[in-house]
Design a protein around this motif. Sequence first.
Motif, PDB file in Angstrom:
ATOM      1  N   PHE A 173       0.820  -1.209   0.000  1.00  0.00           N
ATOM      2  CA  PHE A 173       0.000   0.000   0.000  1.00  0.00           C
ATOM      3  C   PHE A 173       0.855   1.261   0.000  1.00  0.00           C
ATOM      4  CE2 PHE A 173      -3.716  -2.349   2.227  1.00  0.00           C
ATOM      5  CZ  PHE A 173      -4.180  -2.784   0.992  1.00  0.00           C
ATOM      6  N   LEU A 174       1.990   1.197   0.699  1.00  0.00           N
ATOM      7  CA  LEU A 174       2.899   2.340   0.751  1.00  0.00           C
ATOM      8  C   LEU A 174       3.493   2.645  -0.621  1.00  0.00           C
ATOM      9  CD1 LEU A 174       4.594   4.455   2.273  1.00  0.00           C
ATOM     10  CD2 LEU A 174       6.178   2.613   2.893  1.00  0.00           C
ATOM     11  N   ALA A 175       3.758   1.609  -1.396  1.00  0.00           N
ATOM     12  CA  ALA A 175       4.365   1.793  -2.720  1.00  0.00           C
ATOM     13  C   ALA A 175       3.363   2.296  -3.755  1.00  0.00           C
ATOM     14  CB  ALA A 175       4.975   0.478  -3.197  1.00  0.00           C
ATOM     15  N   LEU A 176       2.080   2.034  -3.541  1.00  0.00           N
ATOM     16  CA  LEU A 176       1.067   2.379  -4.545  1.00  0.00           C
ATOM     17  C   LEU A 176       1.010   3.874  -4.871  1.00  0.00           C
ATOM     18  CD1 LEU A 176      -1.907  -0.005  -3.622  1.00  0.00           C
ATOM     19  CD2 LEU A 176      -0.301  -0.186  -5.553  1.00  0.00           C
ATOM     20  N   PRO A 177       0.963   4.777  -3.878  1.00  0.00           N
ATOM     21  CA  PRO A 177       0.894   6.204  -4.240  1.00  0.00           C
ATOM     22  C   PRO A 177       2.129   6.688  -4.980  1.00  0.00           C
ATOM     23  CG  PRO A 177       1.207   5.931  -1.887  1.00  0.00           C
ATOM     24  CD  PRO A 177       0.869   4.586  -2.428  1.00  0.00           C
ATOM     25  N   ALA A 178       3.305   6.128  -4.657  1.00  0.00           N
ATOM     26  CA  ALA A 178       4.521   6.518  -5.378  1.00  0.00           C
ATOM     27  C   ALA A 178       4.422   6.120  -6.840  1.00  0.00           C
ATOM     28  CB  ALA A 178       5.748   5.868  -4.731  1.00  0.00           C
ATOM     29  N   LEU A 217       3.729   7.290 -12.438  1.00  0.00           N
ATOM     30  CA  LEU A 217       3.263   6.703 -13.693  1.00  0.00           C
ATOM     31  C   LEU A 217       1.946   7.275 -14.199  1.00  0.00           C
ATOM     32  CD1 LEU A 217       4.084   2.933 -12.998  1.00  0.00           C
ATOM     33  CD2 LEU A 217       5.491   4.637 -14.190  1.00  0.00           C
ATOM     34  N   PHE A 218       1.075   7.696 -13.276  1.00  0.00           N
ATOM     35  CA  PHE A 218      -0.268   8.071 -13.696  1.00  0.00           C
ATOM     36  C   PHE A 218      -0.666   9.483 -13.272  1.00  0.00           C
ATOM     37  CE2 PHE A 218      -0.221   3.440 -12.922  1.00  0.00           C
ATOM     38  CZ  PHE A 218      -0.421   3.003 -14.228  1.00  0.00           C
ATOM     39  N   GLY A 219       0.274  10.251 -12.755  1.00  0.00           N
ATOM     40  CA  GLY A 219      -0.008  11.634 -12.406  1.00  0.00           C
ATOM     41  C   GLY A 219      -0.938  11.811 -11.230  1.00  0.00           C
ATOM     42  N   LEU A 220      -0.893  10.876 -10.268  1.00  0.00           N
ATOM     43  CA  LEU A 220      -1.707  10.999  -9.073  1.00  0.00           C
ATOM     44  C   LEU A 220      -1.367  12.300  -8.349  1.00  0.00           C
ATOM     45  CD1 LEU A 220      -3.731   9.536  -7.129  1.00  0.00           C
ATOM     46  CD2 LEU A 220      -1.720   8.608  -5.953  1.00  0.00           C
ATOM     47  N   ALA A 271      -0.131  14.959  -6.078  1.00  0.00           N
ATOM     48  CA  ALA A 271       1.048  14.839  -5.218  1.00  0.00           C
ATOM     49  C   ALA A 271       0.689  14.927  -3.738  1.00  0.00           C
ATOM     50  CB  ALA A 271       2.062  15.920  -5.581  1.00  0.00           C
ATOM     51  N   ILE A 272      -0.231  15.817  -3.382  1.00  0.00           N
ATOM     52  CA  ILE A 272      -0.601  15.982  -1.979  1.00  0.00           C
ATOM     53  C   ILE A 272      -1.321  14.743  -1.464  1.00  0.00           C
ATOM     54  CG2 ILE A 272      -2.007  17.325  -0.381  1.00  0.00           C
ATOM     55  CD1 ILE A 272      -1.457  19.772  -2.113  1.00  0.00           C
ATOM     56  N   PHE A 273      -2.260  14.218  -2.265  1.00  0.00           N
ATOM     57  CA  PHE A 273      -2.958  12.986  -1.872  1.00  0.00           C
ATOM     58  C   PHE A 273      -1.970  11.836  -1.756  1.00  0.00           C
ATOM     59  CE2 PHE A 273      -4.927   8.938  -2.985  1.00  0.00           C
ATOM     60  CZ  PHE A 273      -5.977   8.881  -2.079  1.00  0.00           C
ATOM     61  N   ALA A 274      -1.060  11.718  -2.720  1.00  0.00           N
ATOM     62  CA  ALA A 274      -0.076  10.633  -2.709  1.00  0.00           C
ATOM     63  C   ALA A 274       0.791  10.704  -1.455  1.00  0.00           C
ATOM     64  CB  ALA A 274       0.792  10.697  -3.964  1.00  0.00           C
ATOM     65  N   PHE A 275       1.218  11.915  -1.099  1.00  0.00           N
ATOM     66  CA  PHE A 275       2.066  12.063   0.082  1.00  0.00           C
ATOM     67  C   PHE A 275       1.347  11.616   1.342  1.00  0.00           C
ATOM     68  CE2 PHE A 275       3.095  14.551   3.859  1.00  0.00           C
ATOM     69  CZ  PHE A 275       4.425  14.198   4.035  1.00  0.00           C
ATOM     70  N   TRP A 276       0.152  12.137   1.575  1.00  0.00           N
ATOM     71  CA  TRP A 276      -0.529  11.835   2.824  1.00  0.00           C
ATOM     72  C   TRP A 276      -0.984  10.378   2.897  1.00  0.00           C
ATOM     73  CZ3 TRP A 276       0.474  14.365   6.856  1.00  0.00           C
ATOM     74  CH2 TRP A 276       0.689  15.748   6.821  1.00  0.00           C
ATOM     75  N   PHE A 277      -1.340   9.795   1.753  1.00  0.00           N
ATOM     76  CA  PHE A 277      -1.683   8.370   1.743  1.00  0.00           C
ATOM     77  C   PHE A 277      -0.467   7.539   2.145  1.00  0.00           C
ATOM     78  CE2 PHE A 277      -2.317   4.176  -0.021  1.00  0.00           C
ATOM     79  CZ  PHE A 277      -3.663   3.920   0.214  1.00  0.00           C
ATOM     80  N   ALA A 278       0.678   7.860   1.544  1.00  0.00           N
ATOM     81  CA  ALA A 278       1.904   7.144   1.889  1.00  0.00           C
ATOM     82  C   ALA A 278       2.291   7.395   3.338  1.00  0.00           C
ATOM     83  CB  ALA A 278       3.043   7.572   0.954  1.00  0.00           C
ATOM     84  N   TYR A 279       2.090   8.609   3.809  1.00  0.00           N
ATOM     85  CA  TYR A 279       2.439   8.954   5.191  1.00  0.00           C
ATOM     86  C   TYR A 279       1.658   8.091   6.176  1.00  0.00           C
ATOM     87  CZ  TYR A 279       4.083  12.046   8.926  1.00  0.00           C
ATOM     88  OH  TYR A 279       4.713  12.558  10.032  1.00  0.00           O
TER      89      TYR A 279
END
Length: 265
Positions: free
Chosen positions: A180-185, A190-193, A195-203
């Motif tokens: 799950f941690l690798a998914l937002p990265a 690759l898909f332009g997710l 950046a703010i959502f990706a960071f906090w999801f990974a956090y």
Amino acid sequence: MNKPLLTDMLHEQSIFSKVPEITAYFWITKVLTTGMGEVFSDYLVKQIDPVIAVALGGLGLAASMVLQFMVRRYIAWIYWLVVVMVSIFGTMAADVVHVVLGIPYLISTAFFAAVLAAVFVIWYAVEKTLSIHSIYTFRRELFYWATVLGTFALGTASGDMTAMTLHLGYFSSGILFAIFLALPALGYKLFGLNAIFAFWFAYVMTRPVGASFSDWLSKSHSLGGIGLGEGQVSLVSTIIIIVLVGYLQITRPDVKGKPAESGTP
């Protein structure tokens, strides 16, 4: 507004940013602090009265937060001290909800998820941004640390839920949350997710990753671990964190807008 003035303002904001740049060092240190906070919290409540342990955790968090708010810019050892104390106290908060109040992990996970969502909604409504690159005012820093505390409590509850309620065990839970941690990265690259959502999801995911693997290392064989013990895992994790944060403090690879070194006007 003229361009030189705007540049100076942006540069001043970057100099006085209260959080580190997001680098590989950030993620490594974050996972280590989550693991250390998990096992040290467990160790502390077993060695002394749990009420006293929680009180000490709260006092430690309060003292570190005062120190963090007193400085005007990001200082590695102060920032990561707060993160460690949030990790310890966040673990205690999640454990109190389950152990003391008897609330199932599934419900506590949903509760902390709702609390974190509410913090995000209020933060965005007030500041119109959730970007960590904008943490240079007192109010935004309050929102930032409230969010960080929420992510630790949620991560602890969700990690315990998968390990205990869903019977995945600590190691399998760690692998699951690492994915799950690798998914937002991957989504960001690759898909332009966003950046703010990706960071906090990974956090959020770093918490159950670090906690699950540290529990796996420290817990007894009967509980699905390899039995190294909370004290030993806490000590080794602390030493590694001190060395890493010392390196960050000296070399400053995670400092945004270093005027002396970068030559930025």
